[in-house]
Design an enzyme around this catalytic site. Structure first.
Site, PDB file in Angstrom:
ATOM      1  N   GLY A 265      36.837 -65.930 -29.964  1.00  0.00           N
ATOM      2  CA  GLY A 265      35.644 -65.749 -31.136  1.00  0.00           C
ATOM      3  C   GLY A 265      34.253 -65.413 -30.753  1.00  0.00           C
ATOM      4  O   GLY A 265      34.044 -65.477 -29.548  1.00  0.00           O
ATOM      5  N   CYS A 266      33.370 -64.912 -31.601  1.00  0.00           N
ATOM      6  CA  CYS A 266      32.087 -64.370 -31.110  1.00  0.00           C
ATOM      7  C   CYS A 266      31.182 -65.654 -30.851  1.00  0.00           C
ATOM      8  O   CYS A 266      30.502 -65.573 -29.736  1.00  0.00           O
ATOM      9  CB  CYS A 266      31.419 -63.598 -32.343  1.00  0.00           C
ATOM     10  SG  CYS A 266      31.703 -64.189 -33.934  1.00  0.00           S
ATOM     11  N   TYR A 267      30.992 -66.520 -31.531  1.00  0.00           N
ATOM     12  CA  TYR A 267      30.297 -67.625 -31.447  1.00  0.00           C
ATOM     13  C   TYR A 267      30.931 -68.226 -30.113  1.00  0.00           C
ATOM     14  O   TYR A 267      30.267 -68.565 -29.256  1.00  0.00           O
ATOM     15  CB  TYR A 267      30.467 -68.809 -32.531  1.00  0.00           C
ATOM     16  CG  TYR A 267      29.631 -68.481 -33.839  1.00  0.00           C
ATOM     17  CD1 TYR A 267      28.345 -68.409 -33.871  1.00  0.00           C
ATOM     18  CD2 TYR A 267      30.293 -68.263 -35.184  1.00  0.00           C
ATOM     19  CE1 TYR A 267      27.725 -67.906 -34.839  1.00  0.00           C
ATOM     20  CE2 TYR A 267      29.373 -67.854 -36.000  1.00  0.00           C
ATOM     21  CZ  TYR A 267      28.086 -67.842 -36.073  1.00  0.00           C
ATOM     22  OH  TYR A 267      27.370 -67.737 -37.447  1.00  0.00           O
TER      23      TYR A 267
ATOM     24  N   THR B 115      32.238 -67.220 -27.492  1.00  0.00           N
ATOM     25  CA  THR B 115      31.906 -66.627 -26.389  1.00  0.00           C
ATOM     26  C   THR B 115      30.568 -66.802 -26.048  1.00  0.00           C
ATOM     27  O   THR B 115      30.223 -67.142 -24.840  1.00  0.00           O
ATOM     28  CB  THR B 115      32.054 -64.806 -26.531  1.00  0.00           C
ATOM     29  OG1 THR B 115      33.469 -64.592 -26.905  1.00  0.00           O
ATOM     30  CG2 THR B 115      31.494 -64.184 -25.494  1.00  0.00           C
TER      31      THR B 115
END
Lengths: 347, 347, 347, 347
Positions: C151-153, C155
């Site tokens: 996921g973005c967060y 990472t």
């Protein structure tokens, strides 16, 4: 002093609805007593719009005519085609109506049906409905039972062209209105095109082939000039509020810049909500944000034959809820500026 | 294969400068070898522009002619009036020059002096300088020593009007260009008007009385039509990049929409950086952001006598650095699209 | 040289899908051969995303396994819960899979079911799936058939905390991640909360009580430290792209700022997509926009006991499509940076 | 009824100045009679701020003490270090002073000199000056001659931490304030970092090593708790107005979410400008935009040991001009909410 006016708002879940409530919350002689929403009945209004916490403790109800009939005035902030279903009953009940949608803006039922894609439910009321542009129809508004509140683009465009057309200075056959709107003009609907990631950091024209405000603008301009030919191109600009109309017309005779300035100042002297800027001015949308003001400047670049008018409003105020309150003030014989004296929040 | 082209950039601290470096960093046959800045000599470029970390380890140097003379080509990304002080010496040293400022855009020294507020330092070079709009002057650019890179508005406006004027379809005396620009067009200067709190959530016209790009656009259009009369109104729109020019012209003869579409497609067939949208299209600035593309659509609303052209570019790419690289490619006989094949980042 | 890799993209109508296509369009050793969308089959991709005109002429097809089985790798850019329905069949057909959604990110099927509100369709694959954070699992990714793209967060947060936790310098029981995301993290869904008029000019936290990325981050951090206690607060910031994670941890022992800087530089030396800024730096989201870079700075304010890490990525690139391409490069033994060498467009 | 209060504003060319004028224009018992600006003397105020056209016809004058001495109260909306040069003379003349800059916020002259980079001009007044946070010092403000109006970050952070610290529920040694501000916090100065093209579509932390509001916040918190240890990280968010402070503290004892909610509601019951949201709420900056409200929510994620407080204000209102008017109301024994009853403009 008259009793406080009881106002109902049908469809108070959109941007024009919440804006009406904001304006009426500060109005000394009106009070919102009913807000309706078919989908949100039972919910507190301030749960949807936290900015209203402490200012309004109403709860959405179903939009039934009986409840609305207890109001002095009902505002419709609904999608096009909704108001016309209830307006006859409300008028019969003695309630005044201000429709912020397009149902009663066009005088011709056939044209309306073509542009809005459905037959009109009460075409007989189209003649009675008063087009609520106070700068053009103030006296008629005072006596009206039913006011068709103008569209946002039509307000900005008409106020910019009126002085030129009334004075017969420009060729009405080749008018150009290049208009730019903030995204709130599209309403509070969940649509991909209005997402921040689609409309942000982006600029585009839309509906160049034909926008519903085109016949509305033409109808208004044709009331003051013959054979109006109008090219109208709307654009979407990456901001929330504001319309900037840039208007172009060809001068019929040689008119100096000075005269044009005087023409506009004379036309709008005494108008509480039209502000003609000093010569050379460039109105900004932010200077009228949250207010009912239309800010206008007139230019004649390079002293050539084309006049350029810059006309700026807040689409949700002078282009919708504010003009509706102005119309209510006129209809109920109140001071026209009641509830509409805000200073724009800047920056 | 030819040796890699050595490029120098004078004034690499502004937005067109850093954009040139971004584009040339991905160019397989060119390399930036010198970046100059009087105020930042000794500083690493990537300390000012962290997006360049790992892509460029150059250090700003003083803008002295000796160092620049070792380059094959020098780009000036400087304020107006700077390039003309050094260009003669560089040309004498055999360096090709592409000026992204306005110093060599106007052919008439007197007109230049009036609009830019200073006498021209080398008026004799104005005749030699080639106006770097490849879609109009491709062959002349190939052989040029000195290219005047077009302004951002002039690029968008000229590409939109050219097909109509070349074909003689519209009245050249009453052209209207309503243009909207992102704020980066004002450069990376610390000015109140470009602050986020001034230009954000706001829309306005500016310089309606006269903008420096007006004589530049007229000069270009006059090359393909007689007696051009142009009204040009620039606007500031609250976004970083992008120009949207909405162009209006009166058709001289009855021309169907279909023919207009074909006219534009024919005119730009084979042009690598002009994309004519399918009929009814509305180009968006974000679709060309970061790319050298001009996206165009042509409309004839309501089948009336006014044609509307929508022309969109990224002001920093096709309106500045990208067009400069395109010109460099032509001048050095490289593939015209080298280094300019990016896909726009969307959203 | 190996043959070009044939890639399929399931669900290419969202932001991660179009970003994958942009990145793969510039990848010298991969080619997108299939794009699927149940709702848009038969439509050209570039009609939906005009930025792809001239770069991709694919047409959406139905997402049937047969067609996808002809690919070397299939990317799922679908809503959570979709990929797990097709992945077993694709793996059986010998296709490698990279899932950009959350279906294979959590190792525990029960936890997954709790957070995603449905039972997992193929829990047996959870053990095999490799969590595609190359900076932590590079070797495992090389051999993987199935990669769960982070996921973005997670990472941004994991890359910021890893050096501190691996070195045992901070108390793992009291980690705080205050994370801010651009609106594109919510995808291209028509939802009121993502409208420009709702998310623009506004800042807010959301899902403070619990966000699906919380268990994912904890799982990763628990791989390098014991008994991780994490407070994670996501916020929505009014921009399109970018995540800024501000991380707080309590130092267990007295560690000077200098050592912290060296710790991060050592940990990420050689990592192609993690850029540790010089001491005192403040990474900006725009410096990594459109790129696969994570930009990190470490601070110890007032030489006190709390370390602050600033970790910045583009949520659609290093937080989604770019990391997926990085994983593909590893899985197919290509240079890890192929197709990912863009310079951020600035401004 | 008392006579209308005559107010002077020194430095009315910045954002806090124009905001003061907007608020006082709607105040029934105060009137702005003098606006000064050394650089703009003789110019009409509404030429600089067109939103004031029709609401204020004042002309800027030089900031001389004689003229200001005719006022009942003088607001300083000047850069730090300016007010302290004139305040003693004004106090001697019997004028009350509210300084919106930092000159009188810190009690210790040495600390002030260290953080503001100059010696204090009248350190003897630091003890007398009342820190104008009405929720903490209401009674002292009523009797004050000189009020130091709090900073924007300190207002949001203090209001969020006060209930927890006063009740002794959290460990004061490890407080974290992660604060995000709109760009107007940087003022109306022409600086590159505040340009739309620099601050737009971007998010970053700044001054992590030390911000001037850190000692101010500590001073306030130390008034209600011992040995405060504070990590304060400010961030710049791409919008015009608003501060969102996300506060983290470690609970000393096991306190249920319910009790935390009650604690905040009890602490702020009766406070006209602090609105504690219902449990689970997420305050938005736009809901308080243009208003003097602080909107607060308290969370305890995953029922763990860390409490999270979300505290939101408009930095130019409750964080500057609005709080100044609130202080004026208290000093002159007016209703505390006079002139501050606006509804936030939404969207």
């Amino acid at each position: 002093m008259s009793a406080v006016i009881k106002a109902g708002i049908v469809g108070a879940t959109g941007y024009t609805g919440v804006e009406l409530i904001r304006l009426l919350a500060g109005h000394p002689e009106a009070e919102v007593t009913v807000v309706t929403s078919r989908g949100n009945a039972g919910q507190r209004l301030d749960a949807m719009f936290p900015n209203l916490r402490g200012h309004c403790d109403l709860v959405f109800t179903e939009p039934d005519v009986e409840r609305l009939a207890a109001c002095d005035v009902v505002f419709f902030a609904t999608p096009n085609g909704t108001a016309m279903g209830s307006v006859p009953a409300l008028l019969d009940a003695g309630v005044r109506v201000i429709d912020l949608a397009a149902d009663f803006r066009l005088k011709d039922a056939q044209t309306w049906a073509e542009w809005y894609g459905m037959p009109h439910a009460c075409p007989d009321l189209l003649a009675e409905a008063v087009y609520g542009l106070p700068e053009l129809h103030r006296e008629a508004i005072r006596g009206a039972r039913l006011v068709a509140n103008p569209g946002c683009y039509p307000t900005a465009v008409a106020l910019g062209f009126l002085p030129l057309l009334e004075a017969g200075l420009v060729d009405p056959a080749h008018l150009i209105a290049d208009a730019k709107s903030g995204v709130s003009g599209a309403g509070r609907k969940a649509e991909v095109g209005s997402l921040l990631c689609e409309a942000g950091e982006n600029f585009k024209a839309y509906k160049v082939a034909g926008h519903r405000h085109w016949p509305e603008i033409r109808q208004t301009l044709n009331q003051v000039a013959d054979a109006v030919g109008l090219t109208f191109v709307p654009h979407l600009t990456p901001m929330i509020r504001g319309i900037h109309a840039t208007l172009y017309a060809v001068l019929k005779v040689s008119e100096g810049t000075h005269n044009l300035q005087a023409l506009f100042e004379d036309r709008y002297r005494g108008e509480p909500f039209v502000d003609v800027l000093p010569p050379g001015g460039h109105p900004e949308t932010r200077s009228v944000r949250g207010t009912n003001r239309c800010s206008i400047a007139v230019h004649r670049p390079h002293d050539a034959g084309t006049v350029v008018v810059l006309s700026v409003i807040d689409n949700l105020v002078k282009g919708a809820a504010g003009q509706a309150v102005q119309n209510m003030n006129l209809m109920f014989d109140l001071s026209e500026i009641q509830g509409l004296e805000q200073v724009a929040v800047l920056p």
